[in-house]
Design an enzyme around this catalytic site. Structure first.
Site, PDB file in Angstrom:
ATOM      1  N   HIS A 170       0.822  -1.200   0.000  1.00 46.07           N
ATOM      2  CA  HIS A 170       0.000   0.000   0.000  1.00 46.07           C
ATOM      3  C   HIS A 170       0.868   1.266   0.000  1.00 46.07           C
ATOM      4  CE1 HIS A 170      -3.828  -2.160   1.604  1.00 46.07           C
ATOM      5  NE2 HIS A 170      -3.668  -2.267   0.302  1.00 46.07           N
ATOM      6  N   GLU A 208      -4.857 -17.403 -20.404  1.00 45.61           N
ATOM      7  CA  GLU A 208      -3.566 -17.553 -19.751  1.00 45.61           C
ATOM      8  C   GLU A 208      -3.118 -19.007 -19.698  1.00 45.61           C
ATOM      9  OE1 GLU A 208      -4.118 -15.631 -15.977  1.00 45.61           O
ATOM     10  OE2 GLU A 208      -6.142 -16.407 -15.784  1.00 45.61           O
ATOM     11  N   ASN A 256       2.050 -12.752 -18.748  1.00 49.60           N
ATOM     12  CA  ASN A 256       3.022 -13.443 -17.888  1.00 49.60           C
ATOM     13  C   ASN A 256       2.618 -14.898 -17.655  1.00 49.60           C
ATOM     14  OD1 ASN A 256       4.747 -11.327 -17.632  1.00 49.60           O
ATOM     15  ND2 ASN A 256       3.996 -10.661 -15.644  1.00 49.60           N
ATOM     16  N   ASP A 257       1.364 -15.107 -17.341  1.00 47.58           N
ATOM     17  CA  ASP A 257       0.932 -16.478 -17.053  1.00 47.58           C
ATOM     18  C   ASP A 257       0.877 -17.326 -18.315  1.00 47.58           C
ATOM     19  OD1 ASP A 257       0.633 -16.605 -14.224  1.00 47.58           O
ATOM     20  OD2 ASP A 257      -1.003 -15.186 -14.424  1.00 47.58           O
ATOM     21  N   ARG A 316       9.045 -17.657 -13.712  1.00 45.34           N
ATOM     22  CA  ARG A 316       9.894 -16.473 -13.916  1.00 45.34           C
ATOM     23  C   ARG A 316      10.553 -16.005 -12.629  1.00 45.34           C
ATOM     24  NH1 ARG A 316       4.675 -14.687 -14.029  1.00 45.34           N
ATOM     25  NH2 ARG A 316       4.097 -12.864 -12.769  1.00 45.34           N
ATOM     26  N   CYS A 324      -3.733  -7.384 -21.202  1.00 43.80           N
ATOM     27  CA  CYS A 324      -3.696  -6.719 -19.896  1.00 43.80           C
ATOM     28  C   CYS A 324      -2.506  -7.180 -19.058  1.00 43.80           C
ATOM     29  CB  CYS A 324      -5.005  -6.939 -19.140  1.00 43.80           C
ATOM     30  SG  CYS A 324      -5.357  -8.656 -18.766  1.00 43.80           S
TER      31      CYS A 324
END
Length: 585
Positions: A192, A433, A456-457, A467, A504
């Site tokens: 955060h 993915e 990425n996936d 990765r 995305c």
């Protein structure tokens, strides 16, 4: 003069005095009390709770003055924690049962929660544990009636240097406009504190390991979070160099602001669309200033971390509705809970041997349908503005889509019965993915309205590479020929059935990779809001027709090295100024 390297997590170049902050907590030792003193300890605890609530309210107000409506959800989360009767009851039980002072009861309660969260290697749960530690530490400080230790007062603005800093401490400084920059030994890219820094445009680096040992309070610092470096007691020559870089960066930022107003067209007028990925609701208030024409991915996992939010359809409904109205008429894509990925999860039945291939996302929630139904119903109900889309992650087979459609039909019936169903259905999309899902596209014309690619996936599952494993990370490449081929397959198959595809994943925000995707024919991209202007700068400088010809040649190559080299050389030959940002900074 010394130079300290770190990981750049919020870009910018600033100079100022260091404010060293040691947030180490005082060691609390067990201190027994007599039974007759229990009521007094409970009274001390309740007074400290009131004081803590008042402090958090003030921080919240200060933050909202700077960041606007709904901006202080991070502090709201802590406020809800301190209001949680279950948490406070646990502390009271510890006081009564063990006959100990309130301070020790709080520390024991904190340890219990941290033990639970530390068994879950999910970064989002680490954030939750930070929030609990933060609010309970504040409670202890208020028990001592001495107030929380704060960074020493410094005139003017400062660059804060710390081992780590809690969200409420960071928010207090950011809300008072005192913070020029952040340098942290530790931290987390999705913490955060880092999200706040990015949102406020405060330059930050983390993972410096030893900054607090090498920097003294009041030292002159030059913070370059473009290159991930802090320079301590810079020489006159370095100050001059940093000043020039800072001026260039400001000019660059102004140019990007101008770019955000331009049409999303290449030089030969090919249309593209740039959206933002967001983690928290308040980010929806600022992403349009970065040039986003919608939210392509709203991560909703933060709601699952809050028990009240997890259970409350009404609370979720209000959040989705507010974001949809903020971003209207542009689209808002809400991704359902993507939990359990690469780790075991509190909602999963137990620790798994191979969680990245196990029970996660829709797999988990099709087994535990209650929370899933509540989320889907809240999303459907919030679509009164008609611009909400719903996205389901980790789809493997068409039976899962049918099961989801059945749940959506059920929740629609319930909403119609309650008189809460909007006029328009939400569009339904799935994440691509898993390679198996890609092979199903041709059969999904009537089941799915749109697709999103989690790059990425998809790379991870296609190439069987983790990765995050340094031993094999070199194999993780967006330029691997197999990945290039599967991207082309997605584009062709989706076009064949007339469905839109949005990128995305991380590739969407990286210039050369995004150019390769544009050249393949993808036109919708969603990314970190701060990457949007740079991607727009690059896309508006190129000719789509030339890019198509370059990318069409990628089929000739059999290795990732050849593809990357060919793409880079070809683009720089045509557009030598394409890497202008890297040359400037």
């Amino acid at each position: 003069m010394i130079r300290i390297k770190g990981k750049a997590v919020s870009p910018g170049i600033v100079m100022g005095k260091a404010m060293l902050y040691d947030s180490a907590r005082e060691v609390i030792r067990p201190e027994k009390i007599a039974e007759k003193s229990v009521e007094r300890e409970i009274w001390r605890l309740e007074n400290a709770v009131k004081k803590t609530q008042a402090q958090l309210k003030k921080i919240n107000r200060d933050l909202q003055k700077v960041m606007g409506r709904d901006s202080a959800l991070i502090i709201e989360t802590q406020y809800m924690l301190i209001q949680d009767n279950h948490l406070l009851d646990e502390i009271k039980v510890a006081i009564k049962g063990n006959l100990v002072k309130a301070e020790w009861a709080i520390k024991e309660t904190e340890k219990k929660y941290l033990r639970i969260f530390n068994t879950i290697p999910d970064l989002s749960f680490k954030t939750k544990s930070n929030d609990i530690s933060d609010v309970l530490s504040r409670l202890i400080e208020n028990l001592k009636r001495s107030g929380r230790s704060s960074p020493a007062a410094h005139p003017g603005q400062v660059i804060l240097v710390a081992d780590d800093i809690t969200p409420s401490e960071a928010a207090k400084l950011m809300g008072s406009n005192k913070l020029l920059g952040l340098v942290l030994n530790k931290g987390g890219e999705t913490s955060h504190t880092v999200i706040l820094a990015r949102t406020m445009g405060i330059p930050a680096i983390m993972d410096t390991a030893n900054a607090t040992e090498s920097i003294a309070d009041g030292d002159e610092l030059a913070l370059d979070s473009i290159n991930g470096e802090v320079i301590v007691q810079p020489t006159q020559a370095v100050v001059a160099e940093i000043t020039i870089k800072s001026e260039k960066y400001q000019i660059y930022r102004e140019q990007l602001k101008t770019l955000s107003q331009l049409p999303e067209l290449t030089r030969d007028h090919h249309q593209f669309h740039l959206y933002a990925n967001i983690e928290l609701p308040f980010e929806s208030e600022i992403v349009q200033a970065y040039g986003a024409k919608g939210i392509g991915l709203f991560h909703t996992e933060f709601m699952y971390l809050d028990d009240k939010m997890n259970l409350a359809e009404e609370a979720q409904y209000l959040i989705y509705k507010s974001i949809a109205q903020n971003i209207f008429p542009h689209p808002l894509v809400v991704r359902t809970y993507d939990l359990g990925r690469d780790k075991s999860d509190a909602a999963a039945p137990g620790r798994e041997e191979n969680p990245s291939l196990g029970l996660m996302a829709v797999r988990m929630f099709l087994k535990k349908k209650e929370a899933f139904k509540i989320q889907i119903k809240a999303i459907q109900r919030a679509n009164s503005s008609g611009n909400i889309r719903i996205l389901f992650p980790m789809i493997t087979e068409i039976e899962e889509i049918h099961a989801i459609r059945a749940i959506m039909a059920e929740t629609k019936e319930e909403l119609l019965h309650e008189g809460h169903y909007p006029k328009k259905d939400v569009a339904v999309g799935i994440m691509l993915e898993i390679p198996a899902a890609v092979r199903l596209i041709r059969y999904l014309k009537d089941d799915v309205d749109f697709f999103s690619i989690g790059t990425n996936d998809l790379i991870q599952y296609l190439l069987a590479v983790d990765r995050n494993n340094s031993e094999v990370a070199y194999l993780f490449s967006p330029f691997h020929p197999a990945f290039v081929h599967i991207l082309k397959e997605i584009r062709q198959e989706a076009a064949r059935i007339g469905k839109e595809v949005t990128i995305c994943g991380e590739m969407a925000g990286k210039c050369f990779q995004a150019l390769m995707l544009l050249g393949m024919g993808f036109t919708h991209f969603s990314m970190n809001a701060m990457a949007i202007a740079e991607i727009k700068r690059v896309f508006t400088q190129i000719h789509y027709s030339r890019l198509r010809k370059i990318v069409a040649e990628l089929d000739r190559f059999s290795s990732r090295t050849e593809i990357e080299e060919y793409l880079t050389e070809s683009l720089l030959k045509l557009y030598p100024d394409l890497l202008i940002r890297q040359r400037l900074f």
